[in-house]
Every structure is written in C-alpha cells, then in structure tokens.
Design a protein around this motif. Structure first.
Motif, PDB file in Angstrom:
ATOM      1  N   ALA A 121      43.950  36.120  29.354  1.00  0.00           N
ATOM      2  CA  ALA A 121      42.822  36.360  30.386  1.00  0.00           C
ATOM      3  C   ALA A 121      43.290  36.046  31.830  1.00  0.00           C
ATOM      4  CB  ALA A 121      41.762  35.209  30.222  1.00  0.00           C
ATOM      5  N   HIS A 122      44.654  35.945  31.950  1.00  0.00           N
ATOM      6  CA  HIS A 122      45.086  35.702  33.473  1.00  0.00           C
ATOM      7  C   HIS A 122      45.160  37.321  34.004  1.00  0.00           C
ATOM      8  CE1 HIS A 122      46.355  31.417  32.483  1.00  0.00           C
ATOM      9  NE2 HIS A 122      45.476  31.618  33.361  1.00  0.00           N
ATOM     10  N   ARG A 123      44.912  37.422  35.417  1.00  0.00           N
ATOM     11  CA  ARG A 123      45.108  38.497  36.264  1.00  0.00           C
ATOM     12  C   ARG A 123      46.113  38.516  37.150  1.00  0.00           C
ATOM     13  NH1 ARG A 123      43.921  40.022  32.193  1.00  0.00           N
ATOM     14  NH2 ARG A 123      41.989  41.067  31.438  1.00  0.00           N
ATOM     15  N   LEU A 124      46.302  39.427  38.024  1.00  0.00           N
ATOM     16  CA  LEU A 124      47.365  39.156  38.994  1.00  0.00           C
ATOM     17  C   LEU A 124      47.481  37.795  39.937  1.00  0.00           C
ATOM     18  CD1 LEU A 124      49.609  41.238  39.580  1.00  0.00           C
ATOM     19  CD2 LEU A 124      48.384  42.184  41.396  1.00  0.00           C
ATOM     20  N   SER A 125      46.089  37.586  40.375  1.00  0.00           N
ATOM     21  CA  SER A 125      46.329  36.276  41.219  1.00  0.00           C
ATOM     22  C   SER A 125      47.188  35.026  40.669  1.00  0.00           C
ATOM     23  CB  SER A 125      44.900  35.836  41.648  1.00  0.00           C
ATOM     24  OG  SER A 125      44.880  34.535  42.091  1.00  0.00           O
ATOM     25  N   VAL A 144      38.531  29.063  43.296  1.00  0.00           N
ATOM     26  CA  VAL A 144      37.658  30.098  43.329  1.00  0.00           C
ATOM     27  C   VAL A 144      36.996  30.128  44.784  1.00  0.00           C
ATOM     28  CG1 VAL A 144      35.557  31.082  42.353  1.00  0.00           C
ATOM     29  CG2 VAL A 144      37.183  29.910  41.017  1.00  0.00           C
ATOM     30  N   GLU A 145      36.653  28.887  45.210  1.00  0.00           N
ATOM     31  CA  GLU A 145      36.094  28.812  46.586  1.00  0.00           C
ATOM     32  C   GLU A 145      37.033  29.617  47.666  1.00  0.00           C
ATOM     33  OE1 GLU A 145      35.545  24.646  46.903  1.00  0.00           O
ATOM     34  OE2 GLU A 145      33.810  24.498  45.634  1.00  0.00           O
ATOM     35  N   ASN A 146      38.238  29.304  47.645  1.00  0.00           N
ATOM     36  CA  ASN A 146      39.303  30.008  48.548  1.00  0.00           C
ATOM     37  C   ASN A 146      39.174  31.223  48.381  1.00  0.00           C
ATOM     38  OD1 ASN A 146      40.108  27.455  49.395  1.00  0.00           O
ATOM     39  ND2 ASN A 146      42.105  27.309  48.305  1.00  0.00           N
ATOM     40  N   HIS A 147      38.972  31.972  47.043  1.00  0.00           N
ATOM     41  CA  HIS A 147      38.904  33.281  47.177  1.00  0.00           C
ATOM     42  C   HIS A 147      37.716  33.907  47.696  1.00  0.00           C
ATOM     43  CE1 HIS A 147      42.367  34.594  44.982  1.00  0.00           C
ATOM     44  NE2 HIS A 147      42.287  33.572  44.200  1.00  0.00           N
ATOM     45  N   LEU A 148      36.592  32.947  47.556  1.00  0.00           N
ATOM     46  CA  LEU A 148      35.433  33.588  48.126  1.00  0.00           C
ATOM     47  C   LEU A 148      35.387  33.565  49.603  1.00  0.00           C
ATOM     48  CD1 LEU A 148      32.909  31.651  45.839  1.00  0.00           C
ATOM     49  CD2 LEU A 148      32.995  34.142  46.168  1.00  0.00           C
ATOM     50  N   ARG A 200      28.283  41.838  42.306  1.00  0.00           N
ATOM     51  CA  ARG A 200      29.039  42.141  43.591  1.00  0.00           C
ATOM     52  C   ARG A 200      29.867  41.098  43.852  1.00  0.00           C
ATOM     53  NH1 ARG A 200      27.252  45.437  48.453  1.00  0.00           N
ATOM     54  NH2 ARG A 200      25.744  46.555  47.225  1.00  0.00           N
ATOM     55  N   THR A 201      29.446  39.923  43.883  1.00  0.00           N
ATOM     56  CA  THR A 201      30.415  38.684  44.128  1.00  0.00           C
ATOM     57  C   THR A 201      31.867  38.654  43.151  1.00  0.00           C
ATOM     58  OG1 THR A 201      28.786  37.121  44.898  1.00  0.00           O
ATOM     59  CG2 THR A 201      30.653  36.089  44.364  1.00  0.00           C
ATOM     60  N   ARG A 202      31.212  39.161  41.790  1.00  0.00           N
ATOM     61  CA  ARG A 202      32.245  39.071  40.823  1.00  0.00           C
ATOM     62  C   ARG A 202      33.233  40.279  40.819  1.00  0.00           C
ATOM     63  NH1 ARG A 202      30.975  36.343  35.389  1.00  0.00           N
ATOM     64  NH2 ARG A 202      32.050  38.340  34.553  1.00  0.00           N
ATOM     65  N   GLU A 203      32.639  41.246  41.348  1.00  0.00           N
ATOM     66  CA  GLU A 203      33.547  42.502  41.494  1.00  0.00           C
ATOM     67  C   GLU A 203      34.381  42.067  42.630  1.00  0.00           C
ATOM     68  OE1 GLU A 203      30.397  45.971  40.516  1.00  0.00           O
ATOM     69  OE2 GLU A 203      30.712  45.696  42.611  1.00  0.00           O
ATOM     70  N   PHE A 204      34.039  41.473  43.752  1.00  0.00           N
ATOM     71  CA  PHE A 204      34.894  41.103  44.894  1.00  0.00           C
ATOM     72  C   PHE A 204      36.144  40.325  44.359  1.00  0.00           C
ATOM     73  CE2 PHE A 204      35.795  37.641  47.846  1.00  0.00           C
ATOM     74  CZ  PHE A 204      36.494  38.394  48.793  1.00  0.00           C
ATOM     75  N   LEU A 205      35.679  39.275  43.669  1.00  0.00           N
ATOM     76  CA  LEU A 205      36.623  38.090  43.114  1.00  0.00           C
ATOM     77  C   LEU A 205      37.727  38.933  41.975  1.00  0.00           C
ATOM     78  CD1 LEU A 205      34.538  35.232  42.642  1.00  0.00           C
ATOM     79  CD2 LEU A 205      36.161  35.548  44.260  1.00  0.00           C
ATOM     80  N   ALA A 206      37.074  40.040  41.222  1.00  0.00           N
ATOM     81  CA  ALA A 206      38.037  40.495  40.310  1.00  0.00           C
ATOM     82  C   ALA A 206      39.074  41.484  40.956  1.00  0.00           C
ATOM     83  CB  ALA A 206      36.950  41.309  39.375  1.00  0.00           C
ATOM     84  N   ALA A 207      38.695  42.042  42.142  1.00  0.00           N
ATOM     85  CA  ALA A 207      39.576  42.908  43.020  1.00  0.00           C
ATOM     86  C   ALA A 207      40.703  41.956  43.381  1.00  0.00           C
ATOM     87  CB  ALA A 207      38.682  43.394  43.830  1.00  0.00           C
ATOM     88  N   ARG A 208      40.278  40.780  43.799  1.00  0.00           N
ATOM     89  CA  ARG A 208      41.356  39.971  44.229  1.00  0.00           C
ATOM     90  C   ARG A 208      42.268  39.363  42.984  1.00  0.00           C
ATOM     91  NH1 ARG A 208      41.403  38.358  49.433  1.00  0.00           N
ATOM     92  NH2 ARG A 208      42.231  36.317  48.621  1.00  0.00           N
ATOM     93  N   GLY A 209      42.115  39.849  41.926  1.00  0.00           N
ATOM     94  CA  GLY A 209      42.864  39.683  40.586  1.00  0.00           C
ATOM     95  C   GLY A 209      42.767  38.114  40.113  1.00  0.00           C
TER      96      GLY A 209
END
Ligand code: OOB
Length: 568
Positions: free
Chosen positions: A113-117, A469-473, A522-531
């Motif tokens: 489940a881990h992504r680039l971030s 998650v807060e830092n990414h937001l 929208r929020t999920r897309e933003f965070l997903a794009a951040r990996g």
C-alpha cells in the motif's frame, strides 16, 4: 553516496542485559538466514511455501535463497546494506528475505500500500542500496518509483520479481540501467551450489520494520536477528504451531504480525507450510483454506468481520473451513461481541494478538477460558517481558486501573533507527518503550486495550500518524490549518477525518462550496498526487472555521475524535 547501517544509527541493549539474555538461552547465535537449513537437510521434500505459481519444498526454498544470495553478492550487495522490499504476498518474498539475511543485508519492510512519499522517506532514513519490487502493484508503477528513488540515490539497484503481483514480464523495460530481475539474480548460479557467505552478527540489525508512527515522519524499527528469532521461537508453542501446521498468510506478508506472530517465520522455525493469499477476502481466502487445508490464519478485525458475515450467510454442506483450528485476530481492538461469534460461526478457536512492530507481543492462550479469550488481548509471550502500567507521572497504577503501557524485554527495541530526539520521548531513561496504548491489566496479568495516548489513527489495523497527513495537507496553498483525526466506524473501528480551515485566497476555491463527497475526492486526489498511501487518505473531509484547542494552544484532537473507541 552513504549507504547502509552504522553503529550509532541504532541503540543496543546494554551489555550486561544482553549477556543475561544470552546466558538464559533467549538469544541464539544463529542469524535468521540459517532458517530452512535444518529442514532442507532433515525433511527436504516437506512443503515450505505455496502461492498461485509455486509449491516450494524446504530444499527448493533454501536452494532458491542460496542462488539469490550469490546473485546479490555478485551485484555488490553485502553486510549492513539496506534493501527496501515492497512485494505482494508471494513465495519469492520469503526467498528474498532469506537471501538478504544470508549475505548480512537488512531488508526494510515496505507494504504494497505504500506510495512514493513513504518509499522516499524509508529510502532516505535507511540509506538503501536496492529496492525489490514486483514491477507494478495495482495502478502503482514501481519501475517509475525506482526511477524517482534514483534521483536521491543514483546507484540504486532495482530488483524486480515479475509476475509476483499484477506485473507481467512485458511491463518491464529490458536492460534498464540499474535493474535486474529475480531470474537474472538466481540464474547465474548452479542450483545446489552453496555460495561463500559472509559471517553475520546475530546481535546486529536484521530488518527495519515500520512504525505506525505519531510524527510527521514515521520511524524505522531496527530488529536484530537474535531478538526477532527469539520472539518467533517464543510464539511458536503459544500459537500451537508444529511441522503439521499450515499458515494462511492473508495479511500483507511484510507486516510484523504476519512475519513473526508466529506467522511466516514461525512456520519456518517449526517446519510447517506457508500459504500466501493474494488478498484476505472470503472469496480468496476460503477456497485456499479448503484446498491447502490451512490450520491457522491471522487477520485484522475488519477482515474477521467479513469472514463472519460471509459464513453467517452461506453455510454450505461442503464446509471450506473444516481444517482451520485457530483464527488469530490482532492489530486493532476486536470487540468482545464479534470475538464470541468466531468459534460458533467459523468453527475454530480465536486467539487475540496484541503486538507492535517495536517488540512486545501479547496473546490469549489457546487453553484460556472463553471469557479471557473474548474480552482481553492476552498476556506477554515471554516470561522475560517486562510490562509496566503507569499514570501520567510514570508511577505504577494498581491492577484493574487504566494506565500507559510501558514495555521492555528480550525482543523490544531500545530506540528507533537514527532518531535520537524522538527516542528521548518514546523511551524511559531505563529503556522502557512507551507504547502509547492505554491498557488495563487484571490480577492474572491479562491485558485489555482501552484507549490510546498517541496521535495515531488505527484504521482497521492500519496505523496513520495524524501529523504526517496534516503536513501533506498544509502543503496545499489553500489550506491554513488541518487536524486529522479518527472517528468511529463500524467495520474499520476508526476512519480518517480531515478538518480543514481554508486560507483566504484563490487557492482555497479548490475546496470551497463543494458537496461533501466532491470535497473528499478532491482532497484525496491532492494527497494521492503527493504520493501518500491510499489507506492514509481521509475518508471524510470537513471545512470549518475553528479547530478546538487545548489550554496550551495545541489542537485538541481528543475533542474532535468524539466518542471513538480511543476516546474513552
Ligand atoms: C501490530 O503492530 P503495529 O506496529 O502495526 O501496531 C502496534 C499498535 C499497538 O501499539 C496498538 O496501538 C495497536 O497497534 N494494536 C492493538 C492490537 N494489536 C495492535 N490494539 C488493540 N488490540 C489489539 N489486538 O499491529 C501487530 C504486531 C504484531 C502482532 C499483532 C499486531
């Protein structure tokens, strides 16, 4: 480029304590890479691991690991090199781990489940030399991920296990620089030949597990060969594992629960069989249990609930679960009500498992009275485990009273990897780990988890650090403040909710006047794009004008949590 592990990256158990563990016979001199050697000699044809494509005997698995080990050495990897492993449940996962251990290298236990971030954070913290992937996991292209990781670590070797996940050989660029396949590594060595292997320090780091975390950057957990093997050996009899056991690995294989409680390594210690399930759904798991006659499986509470629901609706004459003797449930609080249904609906014993990648593992015992099994999370696995339950001043509380759980012992770490400041907060001066769990202990020593004192959300066993998650937001120019908290959820226990205060600027328009579902998307897309890994993405997003604060001005996440399972 600096790679690998150095002495001052991790905290050893003090010498006198370590001597005590050795003298008491708790810490062995055998590193983890020796696992399978005994069975390969004494019961070579017995079945070690099964997945959709392989049925490997102990002799085959051990030979596979030796060939790979030779290949890894040829590629220049060796003792103390760190290697990020991100594989789905597959037989090769075990061969890769054994091979890394045999050459003294140290796997970092990534999850599918881990992504680039997350991968970038592990790569930096552990200073990895190689990344082992299956090429692709669902829509996540691991070849691209390897390229991204190479920006920081240009010499990175990408080892691909094609076909293990959803990848096919065709997905992979041929002869990409810095890329080798599993086959390339093992092919150049004649099967059956034992490579010249380096000496491996059994008291040194064997693997870097991942902490659920409560800070912006979840920390790595250095587990040694001796401590990890001890926790497995102690778990084997408590979980009833023998050479006849067949373990259905339905959890992500790299998770500490699946690895060591007693899990995959417990099977290898006892000479049993591991069956790799590609996913834990009843549709996948039940036929595997039937076909492979699995005797034990480990799952998180939401999966146990799905299994209960699936069986409650269809009880066929041809019962697929007759072989299953024990269902282990852990990773998050399992309600007593659901626990009681396990024996009647699934026809097997329940074992509750309350563990942590940092070490301490508690189990209800297979011969405990039902009430203990249904209502507690068990007792420490080892008589050498030291557990304290304390108030906010670190003074012991009496049995029956809730308090903070502190743990120390032969397989609990004394510090996170390369994190001295964090360690000062997470460990007492005398080396107890502050688990962040609020528990009650009975006079018999049985522990019940009643709450949590760490800024972490437990989404059905998956841990999410609010601050991460807060830092990414906050990286979004339209967001002024963010508070990420858990709220009660019937299936998951908790789900992730992000409370946002928007900036007074154009970019805030991204979030303004949206329907709740569109706002969340929208929020999920933003965070997903951040990996960010999918399980960390908010299940619900709320735009607000004020976040509750505590007296000291810190955001009061407890008040946002409402009446969640951990707000008691
Ligand atoms: C396991 O390990 P981690 O590192 O993912 O998470 C540890 C934390 C614990 O501190 C506790 O907060 C929670 O997960 N937890 C439970 C629990 N098991 C773990 N909370 C309530 N009830 C339980 N049964 O999750 C883990 C590692 C090894 C074996 C089993 C689980």
């Amino acid at each position: 480029m600096i790679s690998g592990i150095f002495d001052d990256d991790w905290v050893r158990v003090p010498d006198d304590v370590a001597d005590g563990y050795r003298r008491a016979g708790l810490w062995d001199t055998e590193p983890l890479g020796t696992l399978t050697r005994t069975q390969a000699a004494s019961a070579p044809e017995s079945l070690a691991v099964v997945d959709g494509r392989h049925r490997w005997s102990y002799s085959r698995l051990s030979a596979e690991a030796d060939s790979l080990a030779s290949g890894l050495l040829r590629e220049g990897l060796g003792p103390q090199d760190t290697v990020l492993v991100q594989l789905p449940n597959c037989a090769e996962f075990i061969a890769v781990l054994l091979a890394l251990w045999r050459i003294g290298a140290v796997p970092v236990m990534g999850l599918p489940a881990h992504r680039l971030s997350e991968l970038q954070s592990f790569a930096d913290q552990a200073r990895i030399s190689a990344y082992v992937s299956s090429g692709r996991i669902d829509d996540f292209d691991q070849v691209d991920a390897a390229d991204d990781l190479r920006r920081q670590r240009p010499d990175l070797l990408h080892i691909v296990v094609p076909g293990a996940g959803t990848s096919t050989r065709g997905d992979l660029p041929d002869d990409a620089p810095g890329q080798v396949t599993y086959e390339d590594l093992r092919a150049a060595t004649a099967t059956g030949s034992t490579p010249e292997l380096p000496d491996v320090d059994p008291y040194g780091p064997a693997l870097l597990q991942l902490s659920g975390g409560s800070t912006g950057t979840p920390k790595l957990i250095p587990r040694t060969h001796a401590d990890y093997l001890y926790s497995v050996r102690a778990s084997v009899p408590v979980c009833g594992i023998t050479a006849d056991s067949v373990y259905l690995c339905a959890l992500p294989c790299a998770h500490n629960f699946a690895m060591s409680s007693a899990g995959i390594l417990g099977q290898l210690v006892a000479g049993g069989t591991v069956v790799m399930a590609p996913d834990p759904s009843p549709g996948t798991a039940f036929p595997l249990i039937r076909d492979e006659k699995a005797t034990v499986a480990g799952v998180v509470p939401p999966v146990a609930l799905l299994w209960l629901a699936a069986r409650a609706h269809s009880r066929s004459a041809d019962d697929p679960l007759t072989s299953l003797r024990v269902l282990q449930v852990g990773g998050a609080r399992f309600s007593a009500e659901a626990a009681r249904r396990v024996p009647t609906v699934l026809g097997c014993r329940l074992q509750q498992v309350f563990g942590m990648a940092e070490g301490l593992v508690n189990y209800t015992r297979l011969d405990d009275p039902d009430d203990i099994v249904f209502t507690t999370q068990g007792r420490p696995v080892s008589p050498a485990d030291e557990v304290r339950i304390v108030d906010d001043n670190d003074d012991d509380v009496p049995d029956g009273e809730p308090g903070h759980l502190l743990a120390r012992g032969p397989y609990t770490i004394r510090g996170y990897f390369r994190a001295p400041e964090h360690n000062a907060r997470s460990f007492t001066d005398d080396g107890f780990y502050r688990t962040g769990d609020i528990v009650v202990r009975s006079a018999n020593g049985d522990i019940t988890v009643v709450g949590r004192a760490k800024d972490q959300i437990n989404r059905g066993g998956e841990k999410i650090a609010s601050e991460e998650v807060e830092n990414h937001l906050l990286a979004h120019p339209g967001i002024l403040e963010a508070a990420v908290v858990g709220e009660p959820d019937r299936l998951l226990g908790e789900r992730v909710v992000a409370h946002l205060i928007l900036q007074d600027n154009d970019r805030a328009a991204d979030f303004a006047e949206e329907k709740p579902s569109a706002l969340t998307r929208r929020t999920r897309e933003f965070l997903a794009a951040r990996g960010l890994a999918t399980y960390k993405l908010p299940d619900r997003v709320v735009v607000t004008t004020e976040l509750p604060r505590t007296a000291v001005g810190k955001m009061s996440t407890a008040s946002l949590r409402g009446s969640g399972p951990d707000a008691r």
